[in-house]
Design an enzyme around this catalytic site. Structure first.
Site: not given
Ligand code: NDP
Ligand code: PMR
Length: 393
Positions: A85-86, A88, A91, A268
């Site tokens: 798991i990268t 890890a 989060g 991103y």
């Molecule tokens: P975290 O920031 O908690 O975890 C990210 C991990 O990636 C950390 O362990 C970090 O290491 C590692 N990392 C960052 N840069 C590098 C690098 N150069 N080399 C090796 N490892 C690196 O984020 P999340 O757990 O939220 O994200 C995990 C995954 O889930 C991502 O792919 C994200 O896109 C996806 N995801 C997250 C969502 C969310 O809502 N959070 C929603 C949808 C998808 P370190 O601890 O050293 O910083």
């Molecule tokens: Mg979002 C309708 C549902 C929904 C969901 C499931 C997400 C997930 N978001 C939703 C809606 C909205 N977001 C709406 C209506 C807004 C405007 C107010 C909004 C805004 C917002 C911001 C500014 N949302 C965000 C951000 C971020 O900076 C996050 C992002 O884009 O990260 C790339 C984010 C996210 N919204 C999500 C999820 C899962 C994220 C973050 C992580 C990701 O996609 O990996």
């Protein structure tokens, strides 16, 4: 950038006794031989298709590499699955590592850029010392990716599942930063580093004798413009890939895949489209020939993770309640870890080419990707350009 040899044994854990006791009980029940190999950490005997909560693990009844065959006296050894798991160290990656380790069916290779952080994280999560190994991987350096693959092979463990989970999100960055190879950081780490890693480790997955071998790449809702979340600006979009084809270096090409002006949040989201396209291209190229399962997923909005560490404080304060109470898309780190652990190990999620999501009752379903995130021509082009950038073509 640290590129030193990186194969660390795990520290002692207070939970070891309980784990071994369970393993022995299970083994006695199944009539299999008991075998522990502390150096490789591979062997705690286990049950067949046993499950803990929703996390199920398939097992294989073959002798694993590194065992003293003579000592087996002709008996079959049921080995743990080995999952890399990268990211890890925090989060989702950490929660998944913990969920899998707790089943007693998996040995987790925590592929992390910061040894100490990963080791401390595993300990605070209560992971038993024999359930994981921390290995160094910095996805911002293609040399580090190659070094990781080398070190992993030196460990002589099989590879059964690879999870490309690590990512960075730089929403407030005004200017791009670059990987050691000169690629914009978000796409460089989230896509290109994983693209090289997955291509190199495909050979190892092919060699595995585990019943279900899987390559999982994290996607997201925000990379899919067929959703409300995916329509929040800036929207993801790869265009004709001209920036990527030009080297993504901000000098003689744009730092953005589509060739536009730098935008950290878009970079991103673009990287997540790349992740989802890459999974499908792997599926088309290799599933039939190898039987390996290729999958992606949106685990839910895990609004509390380190992913948002670079966002402004007000966002970090309001984002979790916004997701919890308004969008209702919020999911805890623990629950998201169980979801990803399902994609790793549940026999019912073995279908290849799927983008998994979960409904509000946490039941998994095959989700629909946006038009761009399922564009086969774009996936092929992305593959070909990426191959060149990481030195595979
Ligand atoms: P975290 O920031 O908690 O975890 C990210 C991990 O990636 C950390 O362990 C970090 O290491 C590692 N990392 C960052 N840069 C590098 C690098 N150069 N080399 C090796 N490892 C690196 O984020 P999340 O757990 O939220 O994200 C995990 C995954 O889930 C991502 O792919 C994200 O896109 C996806 N995801 C997250 C969502 C969310 O809502 N959070 C929603 C949808 C998808 P370190 O601890 O050293 O910083
Ligand atoms: Mg979002 C309708 C549902 C929904 C969901 C499931 C997400 C997930 N978001 C939703 C809606 C909205 N977001 C709406 C209506 C807004 C405007 C107010 C909004 C805004 C917002 C911001 C500014 N949302 C965000 C951000 C971020 O900076 C996050 C992002 O884009 O990260 C790339 C984010 C996210 N919204 C999500 C999820 C899962 C994220 C973050 C992580 C990701 O996609 O990996």
């Amino acid at each position: 950038m640290a590129l030193q040899a990186c194969y660390l044994p795990s520290p002692l854990s207070a939970r070891k006794e309980g784990k071994v006791t369970n393993a022995v009980k299970e083994t006695a029940f199944l009539g299999a031989s008991v075998f522990e190999h502390h150096k490789s950490g591979l062997h705690v005997p286990r049950g067949v298709n046993a499950s803990v909560g929703v996390v199920k693990a398939q097992t294989t009844a073959v002798a694993a590499p590194g065992l003293n065959q003579a000592s087996l006296q002709g008996k079959k050894v049921l080995r743990k699955g080995v999952v890399v798991i990268t990211g890890a160290s925090s989060g989702l990656g950490l929660a998944t590592a913990k969920a899998l380790a707790e089943t007693g069916k998996w040995h987790v290779i925590m592929a992390c850029r910061d040894f100490l952080k990963a080791e401390k994280a595993a300990q605070s999560a209560g992971m038993a010392k024999e359930s994981y190994t921390v290995m160094h991987l910095d996805l911002a350096s293609l040399d580090s990716v190659r070094q990781f693959v080398h070190n992993f092979r030196q460990s002589e463990r099989p590879l059964d599942v690879l999870v490309c989970n690590a990512a960075i999100y730089r929403p407030t960055a005004r200017t791009p930063t670059y990987t050691a190879n000169g690629y914009e950081m978000s796409v460089g780490v989230n896509h290109l580093g994983h693209f090289l890693l997955a291509n190199l480790l495909l050979e190892d997955l092919k060699k595995s004798d585990y019943p279900s071998r899987r390559l999982i790449i994290l996607g997201s809702i925000t990379g899919n413009t067929n959703t409300l979340a995916g329509n929040v600006p800036p929207k993801a979009g790869l265009g004709d890939l001209r920036g990527l084809a030009g080297g993504l270096n901000g000098r003689n090409s744009s730092a953005m895949i589509d060739g536009g002006d730098f935008d950290g949040a878009k970079a991103y989201k673009d990287s997540k489209i790349c992740n989802m396209l890459t999974m499908q291209e792997f599926h088309r190229r290799f599933h039939e020939e190898t039987g390996i399962t290729f999958a992606s997923l949106y685990p839910g909005c895990i609004a509390t993770t380190g992913l948002f560490r670079e966002h402004i404080p007000l966002f970090r304060l309001l984002f979790p309640p916004f997701q919890r109470f308004i969008t209702k898309g919020f999911v805890s780190e623990e629950e998201s870890g169980r979801r990803l652990a399902q994609v790793v190990s549940d026999p019912s999620l073995a279908k290849s080419g799927v983008y998994w999501s979960w409904n509000k009752d946490s039941a998994s379903f095959e989700n629909q990707l946006s038009q761009e995130a399922s564009d086969t021509a774009k996936a092929r082009k992305l593959w070909e350009v990426s191959e060149k950038l990481v030195g595979l073509a």
